[in-house]
Design an enzyme around this catalytic site. Structure first.
Site: not given
Length: 579
Positions: A102, A208, A264
């Site tokens: 991530d 993210d 995202e």
């Protein structure tokens, strides 16, 4: 004309998302850890999965479960060490598997050295690495925030720093200050951190809050839509004017390593905007998470407002993205669950005892017969569900849901007996559900954590019946079905991964059934997929355009095809292929 997709390793990946705190506790401290993940590599490989995505494991004070990073090159101590992660990378590679990490670079923790320096004085060299602004004052001389933006977690997005007399911007928690991506030195420092992990063998990143990295340079007030003191402001902090420049700059680094990227993409769900991030000729991202598939029961104005799921919603979203991506030579991510959502089984299928297994298999059929890269959340393969309705507020610990509950409770005079509607939505949508400890067996703590320890998060008491050990040797279990579907997806890569997509209309299938056709560009082989999203039997007429005959490739029920009709049992799924 439909573009025939080029082949790539990341298009054929099947990604297994692990929430590190919740997967496997190897040392009895109540938290999952990297050694625990390493111990389960043989199990993960046995599913037919070839890629792991790890939610954040970096050094962090854990105010937002690791999405508040204090050092990108260190590991949160309870999870392990950099050396442990290297062992994980090496063991995955030796098993022909890959690792995604991530990448949280829209913001840092306020405990990151960058922010500590930035807030130390107005003339510090890193001051401009974050957003600092002078206060405004009203007509009575009261200090006000620089603009009216609302934090994504509620309240103002601006926080006053007494030492320097300015506000800093934090779109999430006050302890998660936003980075200023317009500062070139900051970007270079971030890229150095990215290379640190790519050089160690990481195969790609989920980025993210990706499209929040570019804000409107003037940081103007958001449109006022109600009488609340703070407004969304998303039109000025999402997909700002430099967003595509930053992504292309990052892409140059990723391409050096043949790294996979999935962004995202919040606040952005329209065809034109999404395609600009993933169209092949724009050279930006491999794919994105638009979020609409996990928002299908959200009220338009609030995650926790009621807007019940209906199959028309998944039909619209699926048909749109399956048809858009080939037009722009882009690529889909295919998913139903993640760490920010309730379990799809409880929201879009059924976790009722009589339907749970069948519904879980139906959703697996959906994920693994669509074009794109499938992402599954650990536990999906055994039919993990939300916490039941007999769990009270004490079982929920996530900051997002707690903040919402407390805010509404305050408006209702502190009366918990008036909170039934709020609890209903939390029981469906809370992020806690996607973060429940993995259910390995029927021993204490579901085998997630040794007996005598207290897991960090509520263990769903249904683990006694729903766990890996009870399903791993049963070909008729949900786990057995996932293995079968993953094997078929690999066998029919040209059909299910790369093939064309044609929707069946609601007139053809009825409103409760999602249906579509797939066709291989290589062999011309066809498949028809029929998914019953209801607890009632449905009957669908199937007629091949070329009059060819179909046979059942895979199904979660006994019934086949008779006289051109398929009878779908409640939550039934049938995949037909041309003979």
């Amino acid at each position: 004309m439909t573009n025939v997709p080029e082949k790539a390793w990341w298009k054929e990946a099947v990604v297994y998302q692990i929430y590190p705190a919740s997967f496997k506790d190897s040392n009895g401290d109540g938290l999952g850890d990297v050694p625990g993940i390493i111990s389960k590599i043989p199990y993960i490989k046995s599913l037919g999965v070839n890629t792991i995505w790890l939610s954040p494991i970096f050094a962090s004070p854990q105010n937002d479960m690791g999405y508040d990073i204090s050092d990108y090159r260190s590991i949160h101590a309870p999870y392990g060490t950099v050396e442990d992660v290297q062992v994980l990378i090496d063991q995955l590679h030796s098993n022909d598997m890959r690792l995604l990490m991530d990448l949280v670079v829209n913001h840092t923790s306020d405990e990151h050295d960058w922010f500590k320096e930035s807030r130390s004085s107005k003339d510090n060299p890193k001051r401009d690495w974050y957003f600092w602004r002078d206060p405004k004052y009203d007509s009575e001389g009261n200090r006000k925030e620089p603009n009216n933006w609302r934090s994504i977690f509620g309240g103002s997005a601006w926080h006053f720093d007494e030492q320097t007399g300015q506000y800093y911007l934090a779109l999430f928690l006050p302890s998660q200050p936003d980075l200023n991506w317009s500062n070139e030195d900051m970007r270079k420092a971030s890229y150095d951190d990215i290379r640190f992990w790519l050089d160690r063998g990481v195969d790609g990143f989920r980025i993210d809050s990706m499209n929040l990295m570019s804000k409107h340079p003037d940081l103007p007030d958001g449109k006022v839509v109600d009488d609340e003191p703070y407004q969304s402001g998303a039109e000025f902090f999402a997909s700002g004017p430099k967003m595509h420049d930053y992504i292309r700059e990052m892409r140059a680094i990723f391409d050096e390593y043949d790294a996979m990227t999935v962004g995202e993409l919040g606040f952005t769900k329209d065809e034109q905007s999404v395609s600009e991030y993933v169209a092949n000729d724009r050279h930006e991202l491999n794919m994105v998470f638009t979020g609409d598939i996990v928002d299908m029961d959200f009220d338009p104005d609030s995650k926790y407002g009621r807007d019940d799921f209906h199959p028309r919603k998944i039909r619209h979203i699926t048909n749109m993205w399956q048809r858009v991506m080939p037009k722009v030579n882009g690529w889909n991510s295919v998913y139903l669950d993640n760490h920010d959502s309730g379990r799809s089984l409880s929201r879009y299928g059924s976790d009722a005892p009589e339907h749970r297994s069948t519904a879980a298999k139906m959703l697996a059929t959906y994920l693994l017969t669509l074009s794109g890269t499938p992402f599954m959340l650990a536990g999906q393969e055994i039919g993990m569900a939300n916490l039941g309705k007999d769990y009270g507020t004490e079982a929920y610990i996530d900051v997002e849901g707690r903040n919402h509950y407390d805010a509404v409770l305050k408006t209702r005079g502190g009366d918990h007996f008036k909170m039934g509607d709020v609890m209903r939505e939390i029981q469906l949508k809370s992020r806690d559900h996607g973060r429940l400890p993995m259910q390995w067996d029927d021993s204490a703590n579901a085998g997630f954590s040794p007996e005598g320890t207290t897991p960090w998060m509520t263990v769903n008491k249904d683990y006694i019946d729903w766990n890996v050990a009870s399903q791993v040797d049963d070909p008729d279990s949900v786990l057995g079905y996932w293995r079968k579907m993953l094997a078929l997806r690999k066998e029919y890569t040209d059909l299910f991964t790369y093939g064309s997509y044609k929707p069946l209309s609601e007139l053809d299938t009825g409103e409760m059934v999602l249906g579509y056709e797939r066709e291989s560009f290589e062999t011309g082989k066809r498949a028809v997929v029929l998914l019953n999203f209801s607890d009632k039997e449905q009957k669908v007429h199937v007629e091949s355009p070329s009059r060819e005959e179909y046979e059942v490739l895979v199904s979660n029920q006994e019934n086949g095809i008779k006289a051109g009709y398929v009878t779908l049992e409640p939550y039934g799924a049938v995949t037909l292929v041309s003979k």
